[in-house]
Design an enzyme around this catalytic site. Structure first.
Site, PDB file in Angstrom:
ATOM      1  CB  SER A 144      -9.105 -26.450 -13.095  1.00  0.00           C
ATOM      2  OG  SER A 144      -8.027 -25.723 -12.526  1.00  0.00           O
ATOM      3  CE  LYS A 145      -7.250 -22.290  -9.621  1.00  0.00           C
ATOM      4  NZ  LYS A 145      -8.064 -22.175  -8.400  1.00  0.00           N
ATOM      5  CE1 TYR A 160      -4.099 -24.023  -9.852  1.00  0.00           C
ATOM      6  CE2 TYR A 160      -3.229 -22.418 -11.407  1.00  0.00           C
ATOM      7  CZ  TYR A 160      -3.723 -22.720 -10.152  1.00  0.00           C
ATOM      8  OH  TYR A 160      -3.830 -21.735  -9.208  1.00  0.00           O
TER       9      TYR A 160
HETATM   10  P1  NAI Z   1      -2.559 -23.453  -0.299  1.00  0.00           P
HETATM   11  O1  NAI Z   1      -2.017 -24.767  -0.711  1.00  0.00           O
HETATM   12  O2  NAI Z   1      -1.853 -22.679   0.738  1.00  0.00           O
HETATM   13  O3  NAI Z   1      -4.080 -23.602   0.145  1.00  0.00           O
HETATM   14  C1  NAI Z   1      -4.972 -24.423  -0.560  1.00  0.00           C
HETATM   15  C2  NAI Z   1      -5.937 -25.035   0.445  1.00  0.00           C
HETATM   16  O4  NAI Z   1      -6.868 -25.858  -0.272  1.00  0.00           O
HETATM   17  C3  NAI Z   1      -5.247 -25.932   1.476  1.00  0.00           C
HETATM   18  O5  NAI Z   1      -5.638 -25.593   2.781  1.00  0.00           O
HETATM   19  C4  NAI Z   1      -5.687 -27.314   1.091  1.00  0.00           C
HETATM   20  O6  NAI Z   1      -5.764 -28.234   2.191  1.00  0.00           O
HETATM   21  C5  NAI Z   1      -7.072 -27.033   0.483  1.00  0.00           C
HETATM   22  N1  NAI Z   1      -7.492 -28.158  -0.330  1.00  0.00           N
HETATM   23  C6  NAI Z   1      -6.773 -28.795  -1.298  1.00  0.00           C
HETATM   24  N2  NAI Z   1      -7.451 -29.846  -1.750  1.00  0.00           N
HETATM   25  C7  NAI Z   1      -8.619 -29.880  -1.071  1.00  0.00           C
HETATM   26  C8  NAI Z   1      -9.734 -30.766  -1.085  1.00  0.00           C
HETATM   27  N3  NAI Z   1      -9.765 -31.856  -1.877  1.00  0.00           N
HETATM   28  N4  NAI Z   1     -10.770 -30.511  -0.272  1.00  0.00           N
HETATM   29  C9  NAI Z   1     -10.743 -29.436   0.576  1.00  0.00           C
HETATM   30  N5  NAI Z   1      -9.700 -28.587   0.648  1.00  0.00           N
HETATM   31  C10 NAI Z   1      -8.650 -28.817  -0.165  1.00  0.00           C
HETATM   32  O7  NAI Z   1      -2.661 -22.607  -1.638  1.00  0.00           O
HETATM   33  P2  NAI Z   1      -3.080 -21.084  -1.901  1.00  0.00           P
HETATM   34  O8  NAI Z   1      -1.975 -20.480  -2.641  1.00  0.00           O
HETATM   35  O9  NAI Z   1      -3.584 -20.447  -0.692  1.00  0.00           O
HETATM   36  O10 NAI Z   1      -4.243 -21.312  -2.943  1.00  0.00           O
HETATM   37  C11 NAI Z   1      -5.555 -20.843  -2.732  1.00  0.00           C
HETATM   38  C12 NAI Z   1      -6.209 -20.664  -4.094  1.00  0.00           C
HETATM   39  O11 NAI Z   1      -5.530 -19.654  -4.825  1.00  0.00           O
HETATM   40  C13 NAI Z   1      -6.199 -21.916  -4.966  1.00  0.00           C
HETATM   41  O12 NAI Z   1      -7.431 -22.038  -5.626  1.00  0.00           O
HETATM   42  C14 NAI Z   1      -5.090 -21.633  -5.954  1.00  0.00           C
HETATM   43  O13 NAI Z   1      -5.261 -22.312  -7.166  1.00  0.00           O
HETATM   44  C15 NAI Z   1      -5.247 -20.132  -6.125  1.00  0.00           C
HETATM   45  N6  NAI Z   1      -4.085 -19.464  -6.645  1.00  0.00           N
HETATM   46  C16 NAI Z   1      -2.903 -19.468  -5.944  1.00  0.00           C
HETATM   47  C17 NAI Z   1      -1.789 -18.853  -6.483  1.00  0.00           C
HETATM   48  C18 NAI Z   1      -0.478 -18.850  -5.783  1.00  0.00           C
HETATM   49  O14 NAI Z   1       0.534 -18.482  -6.416  1.00  0.00           O
HETATM   50  N7  NAI Z   1      -0.404 -19.230  -4.517  1.00  0.00           N
HETATM   51  C19 NAI Z   1      -1.848 -18.172  -7.791  1.00  0.00           C
HETATM   52  C20 NAI Z   1      -3.137 -18.219  -8.417  1.00  0.00           C
HETATM   53  C21 NAI Z   1      -4.201 -18.839  -7.857  1.00  0.00           C
END
Ligand code: NAI
Length: 246
Positions: free
Chosen positions: A154-155, A151
């Protein structure tokens, strides 16, 4: 003032968490939005009650031929693109000895290659009238985070990609910026489990600084970077972590 009136936006990861909050915020501020995600039911929920301002588009970012076609489809649906927010992502804590190559490829495939493919396909559309790209990294990409090799890699890659795109395309009127959230209360973190034998001292460094952030707090930062309020902001990594890494 509605900052996105008349703007056409593509938001990936729009079926949940930060992506959903971003799609809804841009729509509330006047944009027409295509929400791209692999989760169709989640997209329908995101679009609910917005009178067609968010249009669902199902696409798996791991499908390398489908992604460019889906971005073109989004541009066709909207009549062009002004804003592209790359929010989709996956992760998980792993012991390095137990990290499989398939899992590594999947995480890099969605978070880094997926972001790149969307940006590459969006550039010809954004070039027409200028526009803004926002990518989503993580403080795992800026600061050492235990049990998070794939992870974090990637980031960190997303951050380097953002900076390269920002300097390459600024003369074309395209700004490219990045948000780097700390722990945010979304389904992604609820799915995380610690690896077997995790060192409590290292685990303590993963915990949020006070309460975890909310998806809307990251969406607000993404919307700022995507808007004309940030017209002279290009190539930055904006941490949204409540000061955890200050
Ligand atoms: P989440 O799990 O609620 O949303 C992620 C979304 O990405 C989901 O709707 C999922 O279906 C979609 N997704 C996953 N694989 C996919 C694929 N192969 N093709 C198309 N869509 C796909 O997670 P969240 O927290 O909203 O994450 C959003 C972004 O924020 C991500 O990039 C995550 O790495 C980043 N992030 C989140 C943090 C957290 O603590 N929640 C902290 C730092 C970064």
């Amino acid at each position: 003032m509605a900052r996105f009136t008349g703007r056409r936006a593509l938001v990936t990861g729009a079926a949940s968490g930060i992506g959903r909050a971003t799609a809804r915020l841009l729509a509330h501020e006047g944009a027409v939005v295509v929400g791209l995600d692999v989760d169709e039911a989640g997209l329908v929920e995101t679009a609910a009650g917005l009178d067609g301002a968010v249009v669902p588009l199902v696409c798996d970012l791991l499908d390398r031929t489908r992604v460019p076609a889906a971005v073109d489809e989004a541009a066709d649906l909207l009549g062009g693109l002004d804003v592209v927010c790359n929010v989709a992502g996956i992760g998980g804590f792993r012991n390095d000895d137990e990290q499989t190559l398939d899992d590594w490829d999947r995480i890099l495939g969605v978070n880094l290659t997926g972001t790149w493919l969307v940006c590459q396909a969006a550039l010809p559309h954004l070039r027409r009238d200028g526009g803004a790209i926002v990518t989503t990294a993580s403080t795992a990409g800026t600061d050492g985070t235990p049990y998070h090799s794939a992870y974090s890699a990637s980031k960190g890659g997303v951050i380097a990609l953002t900076r390269s795109l920002a300097v390459t395309h600024h003369r074309e009127g395209i700004r490219v910026n990045c948000v780097a959230p700390g722990p945010i209360d979304t389904p992604i973190t609820a799915q995380y489990t610690l690896p077997p034998g995790a060192d409590p001292a290292l685990v303590a460094t993963i915990l949020p600084f006070g309460a975890p952030g909310l998806p809307g707090e990251v969406a607000a930062a993404i919307a700022f970077l995507a808007s004309d309020d940030a017209s002279h902001v290009n190539g930055v990594v904006l941490k949204v972590d409540g000061g955890k890494t200050a």
